[in-house]
Design an enzyme around this catalytic site. Structure first.
Site, mmCIF file in Angstrom:
data_model
loop_
_atom_site.group_PDB
_atom_site.id
_atom_site.type_symbol
_atom_site.label_atom_id
_atom_site.label_comp_id
_atom_site.label_asym_id
_atom_site.label_seq_id
_atom_site.Cartn_x
_atom_site.Cartn_y
_atom_site.Cartn_z
ATOM 1 N N GLN A 129 0.798 -1.212 0.041
ATOM 2 C CA GLN A 129 0.027 -0.151 -0.002
ATOM 3 C C GLN A 129 0.809 1.235 -0.017
ATOM 4 O O GLN A 129 1.353 1.683 1.051
ATOM 5 C CB GLN A 129 -0.820 0.198 1.387
ATOM 6 C CG GLN A 129 -2.040 1.235 1.367
ATOM 7 C CD GLN A 129 -2.396 1.392 2.557
ATOM 8 O OE1 GLN A 129 -2.159 0.657 3.606
ATOM 9 N NE2 GLN A 129 -3.325 2.373 2.780
ATOM 10 N N SER A 132 1.232 7.276 1.781
ATOM 11 C CA SER A 132 1.999 8.250 2.441
ATOM 12 C C SER A 132 3.277 8.456 1.734
ATOM 13 O O SER A 132 3.905 7.823 1.198
ATOM 14 C CB SER A 132 2.569 7.671 4.038
ATOM 15 O OG SER A 132 1.140 7.338 4.791
ATOM 16 N N GLU A 247 -9.490 0.835 7.265
ATOM 17 C CA GLU A 247 -8.570 0.355 8.190
ATOM 18 C C GLU A 247 -8.635 0.937 9.744
ATOM 19 O O GLU A 247 -8.243 0.598 10.469
ATOM 20 C CB GLU A 247 -7.253 1.308 7.424
ATOM 21 C CG GLU A 247 -6.069 0.862 8.059
ATOM 22 C CD GLU A 247 -4.716 1.386 7.308
ATOM 23 O OE1 GLU A 247 -5.115 2.279 6.387
ATOM 24 O OE2 GLU A 247 -3.661 1.039 7.357
HETATM 25 C C1 LIG Z 1 4.144 1.587 11.736
HETATM 26 C C2 LIG Z 1 3.379 2.413 10.656
HETATM 27 C C3 LIG Z 1 2.947 1.718 9.672
HETATM 28 C C4 LIG Z 1 2.190 2.624 8.500
HETATM 29 N N1 LIG Z 1 1.780 1.865 7.542
HETATM 30 C C5 LIG Z 1 1.369 2.660 6.430
HETATM 31 C C6 LIG Z 1 1.222 2.108 5.268
HETATM 32 O O1 LIG Z 1 0.976 0.360 5.171
HETATM 33 N N2 LIG Z 1 0.632 2.801 4.117
HETATM 34 C C7 LIG Z 1 0.895 3.968 4.048
HETATM 35 O O2 LIG Z 1 0.624 4.833 3.221
HETATM 36 N N3 LIG Z 1 1.318 4.678 5.277
HETATM 37 C C8 LIG Z 1 1.514 4.075 6.421
HETATM 38 N N4 LIG Z 1 1.924 4.710 7.696
HETATM 39 C C9 LIG Z 1 1.907 6.184 7.541
HETATM 40 C C10 LIG Z 1 0.948 6.842 8.422
HETATM 41 O O3 LIG Z 1 -0.589 6.837 7.822
HETATM 42 C C11 LIG Z 1 1.518 8.187 8.615
HETATM 43 O O4 LIG Z 1 2.693 7.940 9.389
HETATM 44 C C12 LIG Z 1 0.526 8.983 9.741
HETATM 45 O O5 LIG Z 1 -0.606 9.364 8.891
HETATM 46 C C13 LIG Z 1 1.042 10.200 10.144
HETATM 47 O O6 LIG Z 1 1.758 11.240 9.026
HETATM 48 P P1 LIG Z 1 3.231 11.646 9.410
HETATM 49 O O7 LIG Z 1 4.204 10.559 9.831
HETATM 50 O O8 LIG Z 1 3.778 12.172 7.879
HETATM 51 O O9 LIG Z 1 3.140 12.795 10.324
HETATM 52 P P2 LIG Z 1 2.426 14.134 10.167
HETATM 53 O O10 LIG Z 1 1.261 14.222 9.307
HETATM 54 O O11 LIG Z 1 3.680 14.900 9.659
HETATM 55 O O12 LIG Z 1 2.168 14.531 11.698
HETATM 56 C C14 LIG Z 1 3.074 15.132 12.659
HETATM 57 C C15 LIG Z 1 2.339 15.253 13.899
HETATM 58 O O13 LIG Z 1 1.659 16.518 13.608
HETATM 59 C C16 LIG Z 1 0.222 16.231 14.072
HETATM 60 N N5 LIG Z 1 -0.901 16.932 12.910
HETATM 61 C C17 LIG Z 1 -0.752 16.719 11.412
HETATM 62 N N6 LIG Z 1 -1.634 17.595 10.952
HETATM 63 C C18 LIG Z 1 -2.322 17.996 11.922
HETATM 64 C C19 LIG Z 1 -3.463 18.721 12.110
HETATM 65 N N7 LIG Z 1 -4.241 19.042 10.802
HETATM 66 N N8 LIG Z 1 -4.304 18.995 13.427
HETATM 67 C C20 LIG Z 1 -3.658 18.443 14.362
HETATM 68 N N9 LIG Z 1 -2.393 17.901 14.288
HETATM 69 C C21 LIG Z 1 -1.684 17.556 13.344
HETATM 70 C C22 LIG Z 1 0.205 14.754 13.848
HETATM 71 O O14 LIG Z 1 -0.970 14.252 14.724
HETATM 72 C C23 LIG Z 1 1.452 14.025 14.363
HETATM 73 O O15 LIG Z 1 1.436 14.280 15.759
HETATM 74 C C24 LIG Z 1 2.531 3.799 8.622
HETATM 75 C C25 LIG Z 1 2.933 4.544 9.712
HETATM 76 C C26 LIG Z 1 3.471 3.993 10.793
HETATM 77 C C27 LIG Z 1 4.090 4.536 11.938
#
Ligand SMILES: Cc1cc2nc3c(=O)[nH]c(=O)nc-3n(C[C@H](O)[C@H](O)[C@H](O)COP(=O)(O)OP(=O)(O)OC[C@H]3O[C@@H](n4cnc5c(N)ncnc54)[C@H](O)[C@@H]3O)c2cc1C
Length: 397
Positions: A129, A132, A247
């Site tokens: 998938q 991100s 999910e």
């Molecule tokens: C173990 C694991 C498995 C994963 N598996 C997949 C997968 O299979 N496929 C895939 O595509 N992705 C996957 N992900 C990615 C996951 O969906 C993202 O890590 C998640 O959506 C957060 O995005 P980011 O890491 O870019 O953090 P960011 O979006 O940069 O967020 C950083 C911080 O800011 C906060 N924040 C951001 N925007 C806002 C807002 N508008 N209001 C308030 N707070 C906010 C967040 O809550 C967080 O605390 C996985 C992640 C992990 C850790």
């Protein structure tokens, strides 16, 4: 709320339980690093999955016309419960089975269904998938992986991050930007990409467990046949949000059983282990921790059953899955924290260590619980969804 099981549902449970007893590989160790994205013991898991496919136990929810069992929602819950109860190997094919398959049935072309559905159901092809990106996690619609048409092919360039099994996957379900000129939600397409294509490079993210099972994937001018878009070009956002709703929501029904069982193992450990001459379960703050985590898991169960009752009456999962995701991740973290409190330093010993508790389960569970509040959308994002779409509050700045 009536969730008594019918004779047919009881028979379904009996049949699947008996199948699992017969077919879970003898050398499978449930305490190992768990998780569908993990590449440990992948061959064993894939063999098991193929045997499930052979005997009709993959894609039970799929309609009969596509080779599934057409299982009712209650049967799907039973199926997930039995997998969890038997501590069966996690399915490496879960992205295909639970996300890509249903989307193909909804919006795929007949040729796409014919090509992709049968091998998913036989456990023969697995999917990665790719949603991100480094700058598009919470703000997924801001993704920048670009695809443009060149003759009869799309040319894809960009970087994805997270997601597991990219190196082993046959196909990627990847979100790409196909129109950069329109508002960001409207120029995204959902594309199938052959993961063995020239121009794809897979990297690894090292986790705090020391394992490196999660991937980053680089696409450098990867050529993809024109008919690889699922649904309409530029309409990928719809498919993506449906996948994320699944999910966040329905998946929690299976996780629940796992948490209930883990809580029981924590309680048994607390009853069987002494510190300073007293059983852990007699020490007030640990006793309180057991009560608190039990309450969290029960709350998660009550909330899930309430929504399940709505779904059984025909409602489709929607924003309320954000509550389910919140309960799920909070319950998991409270269990992980309690495992550390009960086990002390030994609770951080990983599988393979002589002093690891329950083969390293306490450490693994605690580490995985850190990720639960992020994957599938962070806590903050779930709270925003609840505030804006359920309570109707204004958008935060
Ligand atoms: C173990 C694991 C498995 C994963 N598996 C997949 C997968 O299979 N496929 C895939 O595509 N992705 C996957 N992900 C990615 C996951 O969906 C993202 O890590 C998640 O959506 C957060 O995005 P980011 O890491 O870019 O953090 P960011 O979006 O940069 O967020 C950083 C911080 O800011 C906060 N924040 C951001 N925007 C806002 C807002 N508008 N209001 C308030 N707070 C906010 C967040 O809550 C967080 O605390 C996985 C992640 C992990 C850790």
């Amino acid at each position: 709320m009536d969730i008594d099981l019918s004779p047919g549902e009881l028979e379904f449970r009996r049949e699947f339980r008996a199948w699992l007893e017969q077919n879970i590989p003898r050398d499978w160790k449930p305490g190992e690093l768990r998780g569908m994205g993990h590449s440990d013991s992948l061959e064993l898991r894939r063999d098991f999955e193929r045997s499930m496919g052979r005997d009709g136990w993959l894609g039970v929810a799929w309609p009969v016309e596509y080779g599934g069992r057409g299982a009712t929602l209650m049967e799907q819950v039973i199926y997930q419960e039995e997998l969890a109860r038997a501590q069966a190997p996690g399915l490496a094919g879960h992205v295909g089975l639970q996300m890509v398959g249903p989307i193909l049935m909804e919006v795929g072309t007949p040729a796409q269904r014919e090509r992709f559905l049968p091998p998913i159901l036989r456990g023969e092809e697995i999917w990665y998938q790719g949603f991100s990106e480094p700058n598009a996690g919470s703000d997924l619609a801001g993704l920048q992986t670009r695809a443009f048409l060149d003759g009869d092919e799309w040319v894809v360039t960009g970087q994805k991050v997270w997601g597991g099994l990219a190196e082993f996957a046959d196909w990627g379900a990847v979100l790409v930007r196909t129109d950069p000129e329109v508002p960001k939600h409207k120029g995204i397409s959902f594309m199938v990409i052959d993961m063995k294509s020239p121009g794809i490079k897979v990297g690894y993210i090292r986790e705090m467990s020391g394992a490196a099972n999660m991937n980053e994937v680089f696409f450098d001018q990867v050529r993809v046949p024109r008919d690889s878009v699922i649904g309409a070009v530029n309409d990928g956002w719809n498919a993506a949000t449906r996948l994320l709703t699944w999910e966040r929501g329905v998946i929690t029904l299976s996780i629940l059983v796992h948490y209930e069982m883990f809580w029981e193992r924590l309680r048994d450990y607390a009853n069987a282990t002494k510190r300073g001459g007293r059983r852990l379960s007699e020490i007030p703050h640990l006793r309180e921790g057991l009560a608190r985590t039990y309450t969290n898991v029960r709350m998660m169960k009550t909330a899930n059953l309430r929504w399940l009752a709505h779904y059984l009456r025909g409602k489709r999962p929607a924003e309320e899955t954000s509550y389910m995701k919140l309960y799920w991740s909070q319950a998991h973290q409270s269990l992980g924290d309690l495992a550390l409190e009960l086990g002390g330093v030994d609770a951080l010993e990983m599988p393979g260590s002589d002093v690891a508790i329950h083969g390293g389960e306490f450490a693994v569970e605690w580490m995985q619980s850190r990720a639960t509040t992020l994957l599938g959308g962070t806590q903050d994002i779930q709270r925003n969804i609840i505030a804006e779409r359920i309570f109707g509050l204004p958008r935060g700045q």
